[in-house]
Design a protein around this motif. Structure first.
Motif, PDB file in Angstrom:
ATOM      1  N   PHE A 287       0.832  -1.208   0.000  1.00  0.00           N
ATOM      2  CA  PHE A 287       0.000   0.000   0.000  1.00  0.00           C
ATOM      3  C   PHE A 287       0.865   1.257   0.000  1.00  0.00           C
ATOM      4  O   PHE A 287       0.622   2.195  -0.770  1.00  0.00           O
ATOM      5  CB  PHE A 287      -0.918  -0.011   1.221  1.00  0.00           C
ATOM      6  N   SER A 288       1.879   1.276   0.845  1.00  0.00           N
ATOM      7  CA  SER A 288       2.737   2.463   0.948  1.00  0.00           C
ATOM      8  C   SER A 288       3.515   2.705  -0.341  1.00  0.00           C
ATOM      9  O   SER A 288       3.790   3.860  -0.701  1.00  0.00           O
ATOM     10  CB  SER A 288       3.696   2.325   2.135  1.00  0.00           C
ATOM     11  N   GLU A 289       3.868   1.631  -1.050  1.00  0.00           N
ATOM     12  CA  GLU A 289       4.576   1.789  -2.325  1.00  0.00           C
ATOM     13  C   GLU A 289       3.754   2.570  -3.339  1.00  0.00           C
ATOM     14  O   GLU A 289       4.301   3.314  -4.155  1.00  0.00           O
ATOM     15  CB  GLU A 289       4.904   0.413  -2.921  1.00  0.00           C
ATOM     16  N   GLY A 290       2.446   2.381  -3.293  1.00  0.00           N
ATOM     17  CA  GLY A 290       1.590   3.027  -4.283  1.00  0.00           C
ATOM     18  C   GLY A 290       1.303   4.488  -4.012  1.00  0.00           C
ATOM     19  O   GLY A 290       0.933   5.233  -4.931  1.00  0.00           O
ATOM     20  N   LEU A 291       1.475   4.928  -2.778  1.00  0.00           N
ATOM     21  CA  LEU A 291       1.093   6.294  -2.400  1.00  0.00           C
ATOM     22  C   LEU A 291       1.776   7.395  -3.216  1.00  0.00           C
ATOM     23  O   LEU A 291       1.113   8.349  -3.635  1.00  0.00           O
ATOM     24  CB  LEU A 291       1.349   6.514  -0.904  1.00  0.00           C
ATOM     25  N   PRO A 292       3.100   7.323  -3.442  1.00  0.00           N
ATOM     26  CA  PRO A 292       3.749   8.456  -4.122  1.00  0.00           C
ATOM     27  C   PRO A 292       3.775   8.368  -5.643  1.00  0.00           C
ATOM     28  O   PRO A 292       4.345   9.247  -6.291  1.00  0.00           O
ATOM     29  CB  PRO A 292       5.179   8.397  -3.564  1.00  0.00           C
ATOM     30  N   ILE A 293       3.171   7.342  -6.221  1.00  0.00           N
ATOM     31  CA  ILE A 293       3.306   7.131  -7.665  1.00  0.00           C
ATOM     32  C   ILE A 293       2.786   8.319  -8.465  1.00  0.00           C
ATOM     33  O   ILE A 293       3.372   8.710  -9.480  1.00  0.00           O
ATOM     34  CB  ILE A 293       2.600   5.819  -8.086  1.00  0.00           C
TER      35      ILE A 293
ATOM     36  N   PHE B   4      -1.529  13.719   0.530  1.00  0.00           N
ATOM     37  CA  PHE B   4      -0.458  12.952  -0.093  1.00  0.00           C
ATOM     38  C   PHE B   4       0.187  13.710  -1.253  1.00  0.00           C
ATOM     39  O   PHE B   4       1.286  13.369  -1.684  1.00  0.00           O
ATOM     40  CB  PHE B   4      -0.988  11.597  -0.571  1.00  0.00           C
ATOM     41  N   THR B   5      -0.502  14.721  -1.750  1.00  0.00           N
ATOM     42  CA  THR B   5       0.095  15.592  -2.765  1.00  0.00           C
ATOM     43  C   THR B   5       0.971  16.652  -2.106  1.00  0.00           C
ATOM     44  O   THR B   5       2.091  16.921  -2.554  1.00  0.00           O
ATOM     45  CB  THR B   5      -1.006  16.276  -3.597  1.00  0.00           C
ATOM     46  N   ILE B   6       0.462  17.226  -1.019  1.00  0.00           N
ATOM     47  CA  ILE B   6       1.214  18.258  -0.297  1.00  0.00           C
ATOM     48  C   ILE B   6       2.529  17.701   0.235  1.00  0.00           C
ATOM     49  O   ILE B   6       3.580  18.344   0.156  1.00  0.00           O
ATOM     50  CB  ILE B   6       0.367  18.829   0.858  1.00  0.00           C
TER      51      ILE B   6
ATOM     52  N   THR C  74       7.709  10.177  -0.827  1.00  0.00           N
ATOM     53  CA  THR C  74       8.647   9.542  -1.755  1.00  0.00           C
ATOM     54  C   THR C  74       9.976   9.256  -1.063  1.00  0.00           C
ATOM     55  O   THR C  74      10.586   8.200  -1.270  1.00  0.00           O
ATOM     56  CB  THR C  74       8.883  10.437  -2.984  1.00  0.00           C
ATOM     57  N   ALA C  75      10.425  10.188  -0.229  1.00  0.00           N
ATOM     58  CA  ALA C  75      11.667   9.979   0.530  1.00  0.00           C
ATOM     59  C   ALA C  75      11.536   8.774   1.456  1.00  0.00           C
ATOM     60  O   ALA C  75      12.470   7.972   1.598  1.00  0.00           O
ATOM     61  CB  ALA C  75      12.007  11.231   1.339  1.00  0.00           C
ATOM     62  N   PHE C  76      10.379   8.651   2.065  1.00  0.00           N
ATOM     63  CA  PHE C  76      10.110   7.497   2.926  1.00  0.00           C
ATOM     64  C   PHE C  76      10.213   6.192   2.130  1.00  0.00           C
ATOM     65  O   PHE C  76      10.846   5.221   2.571  1.00  0.00           O
ATOM     66  CB  PHE C  76       8.720   7.643   3.548  1.00  0.00           C
ATOM     67  N   ILE C  77       9.612   6.178   0.942  1.00  0.00           N
ATOM     68  CA  ILE C  77       9.651   4.984   0.089  1.00  0.00           C
ATOM     69  C   ILE C  77      11.079   4.702  -0.377  1.00  0.00           C
ATOM     70  O   ILE C  77      11.478   3.542  -0.539  1.00  0.00           O
ATOM     71  CB  ILE C  77       8.706   5.152  -1.118  1.00  0.00           C
ATOM     72  N   ILE C  78      11.858   5.747  -0.587  1.00  0.00           N
ATOM     73  CA  ILE C  78      13.271   5.563  -0.939  1.00  0.00           C
ATOM     74  C   ILE C  78      13.987   4.773   0.154  1.00  0.00           C
ATOM     75  O   ILE C  78      14.770   3.859  -0.129  1.00  0.00           O
ATOM     76  CB  ILE C  78      13.958   6.930  -1.158  1.00  0.00           C
TER      77      ILE C  78
END
Length: 225
Positions: free
Chosen positions: A108-114, A174-176, A182-186
């Protein structure tokens, strides 16, 4: 289109197990390739992007570290499923709830910043999920879970990343904070990809096939810059 691409690798990975039953050697090579590709996309695409989008580099670094730490915590429940090594024993009588929850949170978290990034993140997730789906399906079959349990597990696991994309698109939060997410997903990707590369070889010996798979993953990323 994003939703289909994120479901596709789970379908492909599970079908490969039921139809072809790839050997451990093939799975290890796929893991090595996916780990190299994931790491290369993270370093060559995602890292430069988040640091160019934010003036507060320390803040970005903190979120990357949070991603690494949280992924370490999740792996204590998933037993390494995210990087293709499930160190868990099951008799098939009980649904692997902790494994299921931790993998769903991860997906789920992977999809958030796409929606805030280009297609590099999307393809990194797609490539990463195919060998993971193979390992996960193989594990569920070998632990003698019923086909119904395997289907339920894979079905909901496959939906988690598209659900993350949907939530990321619908809620302004999630846009703001897209750069921070994205840094978190990195951080998550750095943790997973490095472990994949270390664990995909036996006794840390040089393996030409593994090295070739890693090199191919890196070159493919460079060519798509």
């Amino acid at each position: 289109m994003n939703y289909i691409l994120l479901i596709f690798p789970v379908l492909v990975g599970s079908m490969l197990v039921f139809v072809i039953k790839p050997s451990n050697r093939i799975v290890r090579l796929l893991l090595a390739f996916s780990g190299a590709y994931l790491l290369s996309v993270t370093i060559l695409h995602l890292l430069p992007d988040v640091y160019s989008e934010s003036q507060n580099h320390k803040r970005i670094g903190v979120f990357i570290l949070i991603g690494i730490i949280l992924q370490s915590v999740l792996e204590s429940f998933s037993k390494g499923a995210e990087h293709g090594h499930i160190h868990i024993h099951s008799d098939g009588k009980r649904f692997p709830t902790l494994l299921f929850i931790s993998l769903c949170i991860h997906a789920f978290s992977e999809g958030l910043p796409i929606h805030n990034t280009d297609y590099n993140l999307l393809w990194a997730i797609v490539v990463h999920k195919i060998p993971i789906a193979i390992v996960l399906t193989t594990f569920l079959i070998h632990t003698k879970h019923t086909k119904k349990t395997v289907f339920i597990f894979l079905f909901f696991f496959g939906l988690m990343s598209p659900l993350g994309v949907l939530v990321g698109n619908k809620f302004q939060f999630f846009t703001i904070y897209g750069t921070e997410i994205t840094a978190f997903i990195i951080g998550v990707f750095l943790h997973i990809s490095t472990i994949i590369l270390f664990e995909s070889s036996e006794n840390h010996k040089f393996n030409l096939q593994k090295f070739t798979a890693i090199l191919f993953g890196i070159i493919l990323t460079i060519l798509t810059l």
